[in-house]
Design an enzyme around this catalytic site. Structure first.
Site, PDB file in Angstrom:
ATOM      1  N   GLU A   9      26.761  13.124  31.501  1.00 46.24           N
ATOM      2  CA  GLU A   9      25.724  12.147  31.830  1.00 46.24           C
ATOM      3  C   GLU A   9      24.987  11.687  30.570  1.00 46.24           C
ATOM      4  O   GLU A   9      24.536  10.565  30.466  1.00 46.24           O
ATOM      5  CB  GLU A   9      24.732  12.739  32.825  1.00 46.24           C
ATOM      6  CG  GLU A   9      25.194  12.701  34.270  1.00 46.24           C
ATOM      7  CD  GLU A   9      26.179  13.796  34.631  1.00 46.24           C
ATOM      8  OE1 GLU A   9      26.753  14.413  33.705  1.00 46.24           O
ATOM      9  OE2 GLU A   9      26.401  14.018  35.844  1.00 46.24           O
ATOM     10  N   HIS A  28      20.475  15.036  35.669  1.00 42.06           N
ATOM     11  CA  HIS A  28      19.932  16.007  36.617  1.00 42.06           C
ATOM     12  C   HIS A  28      19.881  17.415  36.054  1.00 42.06           C
ATOM     13  O   HIS A  28      18.929  18.153  36.282  1.00 42.06           O
ATOM     14  CB  HIS A  28      20.771  15.976  37.897  1.00 42.06           C
ATOM     15  CG  HIS A  28      22.260  16.128  37.676  1.00 42.06           C
ATOM     16  ND1 HIS A  28      23.054  16.907  38.449  1.00 42.06           N
ATOM     17  CD2 HIS A  28      23.086  15.605  36.738  1.00 42.06           C
ATOM     18  CE1 HIS A  28      24.296  16.842  38.027  1.00 42.06           C
ATOM     19  NE2 HIS A  28      24.346  16.057  36.982  1.00 42.06           N
ATOM     20  N   ARG A  29      20.915  17.811  35.312  1.00 41.94           N
ATOM     21  CA  ARG A  29      20.957  19.210  34.846  1.00 41.94           C
ATOM     22  C   ARG A  29      19.908  19.490  33.772  1.00 41.94           C
ATOM     23  O   ARG A  29      19.367  20.591  33.702  1.00 41.94           O
ATOM     24  CB  ARG A  29      22.352  19.578  34.352  1.00 41.94           C
ATOM     25  CG  ARG A  29      23.385  19.415  35.422  1.00 41.94           C
ATOM     26  CD  ARG A  29      24.553  20.361  35.334  1.00 41.94           C
ATOM     27  NE  ARG A  29      25.479  20.051  36.397  1.00 41.94           N
ATOM     28  CZ  ARG A  29      25.296  20.375  37.681  1.00 41.94           C
ATOM     29  NH1 ARG A  29      24.250  21.088  38.031  1.00 41.94           N
ATOM     30  NH2 ARG A  29      26.162  20.016  38.602  1.00 41.94           N
ATOM     31  N   ASP A  69      29.347  23.092  33.343  1.00 44.03           N
ATOM     32  CA  ASP A  69      28.068  22.568  33.837  1.00 44.03           C
ATOM     33  C   ASP A  69      27.004  23.655  33.944  1.00 44.03           C
ATOM     34  O   ASP A  69      25.880  23.500  33.474  1.00 44.03           O
ATOM     35  CB  ASP A  69      28.258  21.911  35.210  1.00 44.03           C
ATOM     36  CG  ASP A  69      28.948  20.562  35.080  1.00 44.03           C
ATOM     37  OD1 ASP A  69      29.047  20.065  33.938  1.00 44.03           O
ATOM     38  OD2 ASP A  69      29.400  20.027  36.105  1.00 44.03           O
ATOM     39  N   ASN A  82      26.370   6.023  38.136  1.00 45.18           N
ATOM     40  CA  ASN A  82      26.740   6.897  37.008  1.00 45.18           C
ATOM     41  C   ASN A  82      27.554   8.073  37.550  1.00 45.18           C
ATOM     42  O   ASN A  82      27.493   9.185  37.031  1.00 45.18           O
ATOM     43  CB  ASN A  82      25.475   7.398  36.298  1.00 45.18           C
ATOM     44  CG  ASN A  82      25.782   7.974  34.919  1.00 45.18           C
ATOM     45  OD1 ASN A  82      26.904   7.835  34.411  1.00 45.18           O
ATOM     46  ND2 ASN A  82      24.816   8.639  34.309  1.00 45.18           N
ATOM     47  N   LYS A  84      20.963  13.242  41.697  1.00 44.33           N
ATOM     48  CA  LYS A  84      22.415  13.157  41.510  1.00 44.33           C
ATOM     49  C   LYS A  84      23.136  14.270  42.274  1.00 44.33           C
ATOM     50  O   LYS A  84      24.205  14.061  42.832  1.00 44.33           O
ATOM     51  CB  LYS A  84      22.733  13.249  40.020  1.00 44.33           C
ATOM     52  CG  LYS A  84      24.162  12.914  39.686  1.00 44.33           C
ATOM     53  CD  LYS A  84      24.284  12.659  38.195  1.00 44.33           C
ATOM     54  CE  LYS A  84      25.379  11.682  37.857  1.00 44.33           C
ATOM     55  NZ  LYS A  84      26.703  12.168  38.061  1.00 44.33           N
TER      56      LYS A  84
END
Ligand code: C5P
Length: 669
Positions: free
Chosen positions: A357, A403-404, A329, A95, A431
């Site tokens: 994502e 992940h975030r 991000d 990904n 990630k």
């Protein structure tokens, strides 16, 4: 890394100390590809080790690059000037958008027979605008699934580079980055012009690209943010050595942490604030500007070369309205800070969140609502209202393989209502930041009473150790094998020439108080010497049982046992975990099995380790040891009043683990 199904974060009360962050994902993957495309060998320092960079490294190896990995230092010999692969190659890109886009462009411009695939989510992430731009310049690319999305097949191009190449800039800046990195391969005898169609988003990422291209010998001429010209005769050249800055987006969680969490007054000046090592205010990464937004919300930040220091300033934080186009991000982190603010926070111009994502606007809204927050959202904005004390709700945060989302919501554990927060699939942080939770726990603190303990007590060979360590692994908790401490104490006493009798009680207790013991996986080290086999023998158990009768020895081991109670939680096994050492433990299990069954298990265990053994004498030994453990006056072996009894004589290990986890679920509801 936590690879458990979920991670329960206990309520956290403060944070202080230093964290060293892993390398930037954006810089790491650009540097890897550039090092592969250039001529010469490049030594890359401080490379991020994560899913995304592994995907890229695997792809480069498939292309025939010589790659040598030594910790976070990677040496790559570029393909520039060498033969480009002619055989068909299939690449699996997971990904990893930062690998997929630029690699597609580079492969398409160079030509060959390549297939690029990914996980199902990757096949839902648009790539049509990049493919259109590449087709425009003569690349041959086919969609193998849905039009506009991976998987893709790339063939030999017929490049037409005389007119400007249009690329959309308003969906993902990664398309432009991909072209900027691929086209120097075709610019030997002519200049190549790229024209951005639409307003370019995420400009800071383009700055990173231009900055790194310059390090590799390509001086792109930028005309505003609309035209980029790669000069004729451009040629990739290795910079020799390059350092990757720590990830500025990863820094956002610790900047937020410093702004949200109080320090630890008991540690004086040591207990003040968070220091981040590896990235400073002069970073080339756009997300470093998150620090301005955090400061606007109340964080107090100072910086030097390669470091940042953050303290709580305004408290509660201040709600803000911000155009976040420049920090797409890191801006997610503001959404969680907003829960601790004095008024609503609106983040605007974040349409790109919807194609990352996961749909990040929906994800942040849904999960914040689970905690009790009021959230409004639109196509390219989100408003989060503060969540006052008394209104936080227990939630299991879904993380969408993003992940975030996982890292952001870990900050909810500082809620004023002292409610634990469950993070599902915590390994998704791999990630960009595989050891994120370890880093968080290294600086976060809370009252010992907030750190959950599960006790498993019971007689010898009841299977406590196996059960406790399995449950610990399922929950991501630490594990205390208290029996090993008594075994090591007896071993140390004998080594020191002492008897194991009451006559030497004070001396043995002195040894126990400063026991230089370390656990490394299955290994037990005393004074850095591996004593695992010596203490695990039957004799070792008998010796332990002798010293464990002595009250001063038991007392001397209390502090050491308490020190195992660390974030995020503890599984403790022994004889008196629930009765004496952790009397307030949230769950206590008393594990039993018939003497015959226990002797049989111990027999199997010894035989498998290559020791000879006799079932009958084992059973006699077990019974003798239990009798001594139960009849001694100091902390005799007995179930705590509030212990749940589990007879596992006829249960498999899996059944016993499932039972304890089920009890635990019931307690933590
Ligand atoms: O669990 P294990 O067999 O390793 O324990 C060895 C001995 O240490 C036990 O038989 C017991 O006498 C002693 N022990 C104890 N209290 C504990 C753990 C072990 O007295 N919490």
């Amino acid at each position: 890394m936590f690879s458990t199904a979920f991670l329960d974060l206990p309520a956290l009360q403060g944070a202080s100390g230093t964290v060293t962050l892993p390398g930037s994902k954006s810089i790491s993957n650009r540097v890897l590809l550039l090092s592969a495309l250039c001529q010469g060998t490049t030594v890359v320092h401080d490379l991020l080790d994560s899913d995304d960079t592994r995907v890229m490294l695997a792809a480069l190896r498939q292309l025939g690059c010589d790659v040598l990995v030594d910790g976070t230092t990677v040496t790559i010999t570029g393909l520039g000037g060498c033969a480009w692969p002619r055989e068909a190659i299939e690449f699996f890109m997971g990904n990893a958008g930062t690998a997929m886009r630029p690699l597609t462009a580079a492969l398409a411009v160079q030509g060959g027979d390549f297939t690029l695939k990914g996980v199902p989510r990757m096949h839902e992430r648009p790539i049509g605008d990049l493919v259109d731009a590449l087709r425009e310049l003569g690349c041959t690319i086919d969609y193998l699934g849905n039009e506009g999305y991976p998987p893709l097949r790339v063939r030999q191009p017929t490049l037409q580079l005389d007119k400007p190449i249009p690329v959309r800039g308003d969906v993902s800046s990664q398309f432009l980055t991909a072209l900027l990195m691929a086209l120097p391969l075709a610019a030997q005898d002519r200049a190549i012009t790229i024209e951005v169609v639409g307003e370019l988003i995420s400009k800071p990422y383009i700055e990173i690209t231009l900055n790194l291209l310059a390090r590799y010998g390509i001086a792109v001429e930028r005309q505003g943010w609309e035209r980029f010209v790669i000069p004729a005769g451009s040629r990739y050249q290795s910079p020799g050595t390059i350092h990757v800055e720590a990830d500025a987006s990863s820094a956002s969680y610790f900047i937020a942490l410093g702004a949200i969490a109080a320090g630890d007054p008991s540690k004086g000046s040591q207990g003040k604030g968070i220091r981040i090592q590896g990235v400073g205010a002069d970073s080339i990464q756009g997300d470093i500007r998150f620090m301005d937004a955090a400061a606007q919300m109340g964080a107090q930040i100072t910086s030097g070369p390669n470091w940042l220091e953050i303290n709580r300033g305004a408290w509660p934080l201040k709600g803000i309205t911000l155009d976040c186009n420049h920090i797409p991000d890191a801006a997610m982190t503001l959404a969680v800070m907003a829960l601790y603010a004095d008024g609503p926070t609106t983040l605007r111009n974040i349409a790109s969140w919807r194609v990352k994502e996961t749909d990040r606007i929906a994800a942040m809204a849904n999960e914040s609502r689970k905690l009790g927050a009021i959230v409004e959202e639109g196509p390219d904005w989100i408003t989060i209202h503060p969540l006052p004390a008394g209104q936080w709700q227990r939630a299991s945060i879904h993380t969408y393989d993003d992940h975030r989302v996982a890292m952001c919501f870990s900050l909810a554990a500082f809620n004023p209502d002292q409610i634990p927060v469950r993070i599902e699939d915590p390994k998704c942080v791999a990630k960009t930041f595989p050891d994120y939770f370890e880093a968080l726990f290294s600086v976060a603190h809370t009252a010992a009473a907030n750190i959950p303990v599960i006790c498993i007590d019971g007689p010898t060979a009841s299977g406590k150790g196996t059960l406790a360590s399995r449950v610990a692994a399922q929950l991501g908790y630490h594990y205390l094998d208290s029996g090993a401490l008594y075994r090591v104490t007896a071993h140390a006493a004998l080594q020191a020439g002492l008897t194991l009798e009451a006559a030497d009680e004070a001396k043995i207790a002195d040894l126990a108080r400063q026991l230089p013991v370390r656990f490394e996986g299955e290994q037990v080290l005393l004074n850095n010497v591996d004593v695992t086999d010596a203490i695990r023998s039957e004799q070792g158990g008998m010796n332990a049982s002798k010293v464990s009768v002595l009250p001063a020895v038991r007392e001397a081991l209390v502090a050491l046992q308490h020190s195992f109670r660390r974030l995020p939680g503890l599984l403790a096994d022994g004889r008196d975990m629930g009765t004496v050492i952790f009397p307030n433990a949230a769950l206590k299990v008393f594990l039993t099995a018939s003497a015959a069954k226990r002797a049989e298990r111990r027999h199997k265990q010894l035989i498998s380790k290559g020791f000879s053994a006799n079932i009958e004498s084992l059973r006699a030994d077990l019974e003798a040891r239990d009798a001594r453990d139960m009849s001694r006056s100091a902390s005799p072996l007995q179930p705590a009043q509030d212990a749940l009894q589990l007879d596992n004589s006829s249960l498999s290990i899996e059944d016993s683990v499932a039972q304890v986890l089920d009890w635990w679920q019931g307690k933590s509801r």
